[in-house]
Write an enzyme that holds these catalytic residues in place. Structure first.
Site, PDB file in Angstrom:
ATOM      1  N   GLU A  98     -41.637  -2.745  40.960  1.00 32.94           N
ATOM      2  CA  GLU A  98     -42.145  -2.733  39.595  1.00 32.94           C
ATOM      3  C   GLU A  98     -43.338  -3.685  39.436  1.00 32.94           C
ATOM      4  OE1 GLU A  98     -38.042  -1.628  37.232  1.00 32.94           O
ATOM      5  OE2 GLU A  98     -38.519  -3.722  37.461  1.00 32.94           O
ATOM      6  N   CYS A 113     -48.707  -8.461  36.563  1.00 31.19           N
ATOM      7  CA  CYS A 113     -47.730  -9.194  37.368  1.00 31.19           C
ATOM      8  C   CYS A 113     -47.278  -8.245  38.477  1.00 31.19           C
ATOM      9  CB  CYS A 113     -46.559  -9.590  36.459  1.00 31.19           C
ATOM     10  SG  CYS A 113     -45.186 -10.316  37.355  1.00 31.19           S
ATOM     11  N   CYS A 120     -35.372  -9.390  47.098  1.00 33.77           N
ATOM     12  CA  CYS A 120     -35.716 -10.782  47.415  1.00 33.77           C
ATOM     13  C   CYS A 120     -34.543 -11.417  48.143  1.00 33.77           C
ATOM     14  CB  CYS A 120     -36.022 -11.564  46.140  1.00 33.77           C
ATOM     15  SG  CYS A 120     -36.586 -13.248  46.479  1.00 33.77           S
ATOM     16  N   CYS A 124     -31.853 -16.395  43.738  1.00 32.79           N
ATOM     17  CA  CYS A 124     -31.695 -17.405  42.684  1.00 32.79           C
ATOM     18  C   CYS A 124     -30.673 -16.871  41.674  1.00 32.79           C
ATOM     19  CB  CYS A 124     -33.032 -17.666  42.003  1.00 32.79           C
ATOM     20  SG  CYS A 124     -34.303 -18.210  43.158  1.00 32.79           S
ATOM     21  N   CYS A 127     -31.617 -14.623  38.435  1.00 28.76           N
ATOM     22  CA  CYS A 127     -32.677 -13.617  38.554  1.00 28.76           C
ATOM     23  C   CYS A 127     -32.125 -12.235  38.918  1.00 28.76           C
ATOM     24  CB  CYS A 127     -33.669 -14.082  39.623  1.00 28.76           C
ATOM     25  SG  CYS A 127     -34.927 -12.871  39.991  1.00 28.76           S
ATOM     26  N   GLY A 171     -39.745 -10.438  44.439  1.00 30.36           N
ATOM     27  CA  GLY A 171     -39.957 -11.019  45.763  1.00 30.36           C
ATOM     28  C   GLY A 171     -40.578 -12.404  45.744  1.00 30.36           C
ATOM     29  N   GLU A 172     -40.509 -13.055  46.894  1.00 35.33           N
ATOM     30  CA  GLU A 172     -41.109 -14.377  47.093  1.00 35.33           C
ATOM     31  C   GLU A 172     -42.396 -14.183  47.906  1.00 35.33           C
ATOM     32  OE1 GLU A 172     -40.875 -17.852  46.449  1.00 35.33           O
ATOM     33  OE2 GLU A 172     -42.639 -17.692  47.725  1.00 35.33           O
ATOM     34  N   SER A 203     -46.932 -17.395  42.530  1.00 38.43           N
ATOM     35  CA  SER A 203     -45.769 -18.149  42.056  1.00 38.43           C
ATOM     36  C   SER A 203     -44.711 -18.204  43.162  1.00 38.43           C
ATOM     37  CB  SER A 203     -45.206 -17.442  40.832  1.00 38.43           C
ATOM     38  OG  SER A 203     -44.000 -18.027  40.460  1.00 38.43           O
ATOM     39  N   SER A 226     -41.815 -22.187  40.573  1.00 34.26           N
ATOM     40  CA  SER A 226     -40.658 -21.864  39.726  1.00 34.26           C
ATOM     41  C   SER A 226     -39.690 -23.018  39.859  1.00 34.26           C
ATOM     42  CB  SER A 226     -39.997 -20.566  40.212  1.00 34.26           C
ATOM     43  OG  SER A 226     -40.881 -19.500  40.061  1.00 34.26           O
ATOM     44  N   LEU A 227     -39.773 -23.947  38.941  1.00 39.99           N
ATOM     45  CA  LEU A 227     -39.024 -25.197  39.092  1.00 39.99           C
ATOM     46  C   LEU A 227     -37.607 -25.074  38.508  1.00 39.99           C
ATOM     47  CD1 LEU A 227     -39.208 -28.197  39.976  1.00 39.99           C
ATOM     48  CD2 LEU A 227     -40.068 -28.704  37.690  1.00 39.99           C
ATOM     49  N   HIS A 228     -37.532 -24.868  37.215  1.00 37.68           N
ATOM     50  CA  HIS A 228     -36.288 -24.552  36.480  1.00 37.68           C
ATOM     51  C   HIS A 228     -35.222 -25.644  36.437  1.00 37.68           C
ATOM     52  CE1 HIS A 228     -38.285 -20.801  36.397  1.00 37.68           C
ATOM     53  NE2 HIS A 228     -37.897 -20.374  37.570  1.00 37.68           N
ATOM     54  N   ASN A 302     -34.269 -14.565  29.760  1.00 35.29           N
ATOM     55  CA  ASN A 302     -33.879 -13.206  29.397  1.00 35.29           C
ATOM     56  C   ASN A 302     -32.588 -12.882  30.102  1.00 35.29           C
ATOM     57  OD1 ASN A 302     -36.463 -12.547  28.026  1.00 35.29           O
ATOM     58  ND2 ASN A 302     -37.181 -13.161  30.053  1.00 35.29           N
ATOM     59  N   CYS A 345     -39.748 -12.093  32.551  1.00 37.44           N
ATOM     60  CA  CYS A 345     -39.585 -12.909  33.735  1.00 37.44           C
ATOM     61  C   CYS A 345     -38.148 -12.877  34.254  1.00 37.44           C
ATOM     62  CB  CYS A 345     -39.982 -14.325  33.334  1.00 37.44           C
ATOM     63  SG  CYS A 345     -40.324 -15.328  34.721  1.00 37.44           S
TER      64      CYS A 345
END
Ligand code: SF4
Length: 351
Positions: A98, A113, A120, A124, A127, A171-172, A203, A226-228, A302, A345
């Site tokens: 996507e 994006c 992935c 995480c 996600c 994906g990373e 990212s 992507s810290l979070h 989300n 996201c």
């Protein structure tokens, strides 16, 4: 490579210019013909040899006999009430990915994006993509196709072309490094799509070794982490990658990136209810912003089915943002886009 009953053809878009030159020379043609072919592929977006009108017919026939195109195609498109457009694409081997078009008409930004992998491997906890099986990395051509097709949508719906590219989809990107960098070379090349590197953001969930490698690249793109969570104990709980790439190692790598690039780094920080928005979290996060210039993007979460996180309310989020601002940190609070179509996201999972 395509294997059918009686043909094995190479993917022309996975063929280097040198190999193509050797092929062209073997056909008794001058080397510049290879450059013409490359220009058709990467600049003009050809998806068939018959489009290459200034290439001699004999060479087109030889190319056709040895190579093939494997473009991605649009499978479905969903439009959000806020103008965001999510597209699902099918790949030549039947996988789906996507990409999302995010229009910001007030500041004239039209961002795509893009995805870099099918699924992935980092899983995480919060996600949707991380719940999918990891299948494979995308080829440079498959990444460029997302840009091209979404650029067409941008023209059709907003009468303008894309201005920005973010590698924040499925994906990373740093785990598909060679292909992502190759796609960035074609995106930024004057003979390719001429996108300015400062308009491209990569990212990452945080792979220190690859951040250093990216820092050494001649093409200087922006970097978002992507810290979070701002301490190792919390980050380990939601992002398994932190166990092998802890915050201290990551900060060293980011510092190196900044020294080489002099580009402000972004931290993406999803606000989870009662998890990462306490005054202590603000204090930890502020400390991670002292070594080099940082912009903290606080993002609305989300909901993803089957995940035990909920989004922090507006008051909780704003209080957290204020606590950071008080400590002199640059902060933006991003209200989510495209939630009604699962395009926001962390929600991309081919739904
Ligand atoms: S947040 Fe990014 S790195 Fe983590 S699982 Fe999702 S796509 Fe992979």
């Amino acid at each position: 490579m395509q294997n059918t009953k009686d043909t094995i053809k190479l993917d022309i878009r996975k063929t280097s210019e040198e190999d193509l030159m050797a092929f062209v020379k073997a056909q008794g043609m001058p080397a510049y013909r290879a450059r013409q072919v490359m220009e058709w592929i990467w600049h003009k977006g050809a998806t068939g040899f018959d489009e290459m009108s200034n290439v001699p017919k004999a060479l087109r026939a030889a190319l056709e006999a040895h190579f093939a195109f494997f473009p991605i195609t649009i499978d479905s498109v969903q439009k959000s009430t806020d103008g965001t457009i999510k597209s699902r694409f099918v790949l030549h081997d039947g996988h789906f990915i996507e990409a999302v078009l995010i229009p910001s008409e007030d500041n004239g930004r039209f961002t795509v994006c893009v995805s870099s992998q099918v699924g992935c491997s980092l899983s995480c906890d919060f996600c949707a993509t991380g719940q999918m099986k990891m299948h494979r990395g995308l080829d440079p051509g498959e990444i460029i196709d997302q840009f091209r097709l979404v650029n067409e949508q941008c023209k059709e719906h907003f009468d303008t072309t894309l201005t920005n590219v973010v590698f924040m989809g499925m994906g990373e990107p740093l785990l598909n490094y060679a292909n992502v960098m190759e796609s960035i070379r074609y995106l930024t090349d004057q003979k390719g799509l001429s996108v300015a590197p400062r308009r491209i953001t990569l990212s990452t969930a945080g792979i220190a070794k690859m951040i250093r490698r990216l820092a050494d690249e001649p093409i200087r793109v922006n970097l978002a982490l992507s810290l979070h969570a701002a301490d190792d104990e919390k980050r380990n709980r939601i992002m398994a990658i932190n166990e092998t790439n802890n915050l201290s190692v990551l900060m060293d790598a980011l510092s190196y990136f900044y020294e080489k690039n002099k580009r402000r780094i972004s931290y993406e920080y999803i606000a989870f209810e009662h998890f990462n928005t306490t005054p202590a979290d603000a204090g930890h996060l502020a400390k991670l912003c002292r070594r080099f210039p940082v912009l903290v993007n606080i993002i609305e979460y989300n909901k993803v089915e089957g995940v035990p996180f909920t989004k922090a309310g507006r008051e909780e989020t704003d209080r957290f943002a204020r606590a950071l601002i008080k400590q002199g940190i640059n902060v933006t609070v991003r209200r989510s886009r495209g939630k009604d179509i699962d395009a926001a996201c962390g929600q991309l999972a081919n739904k």
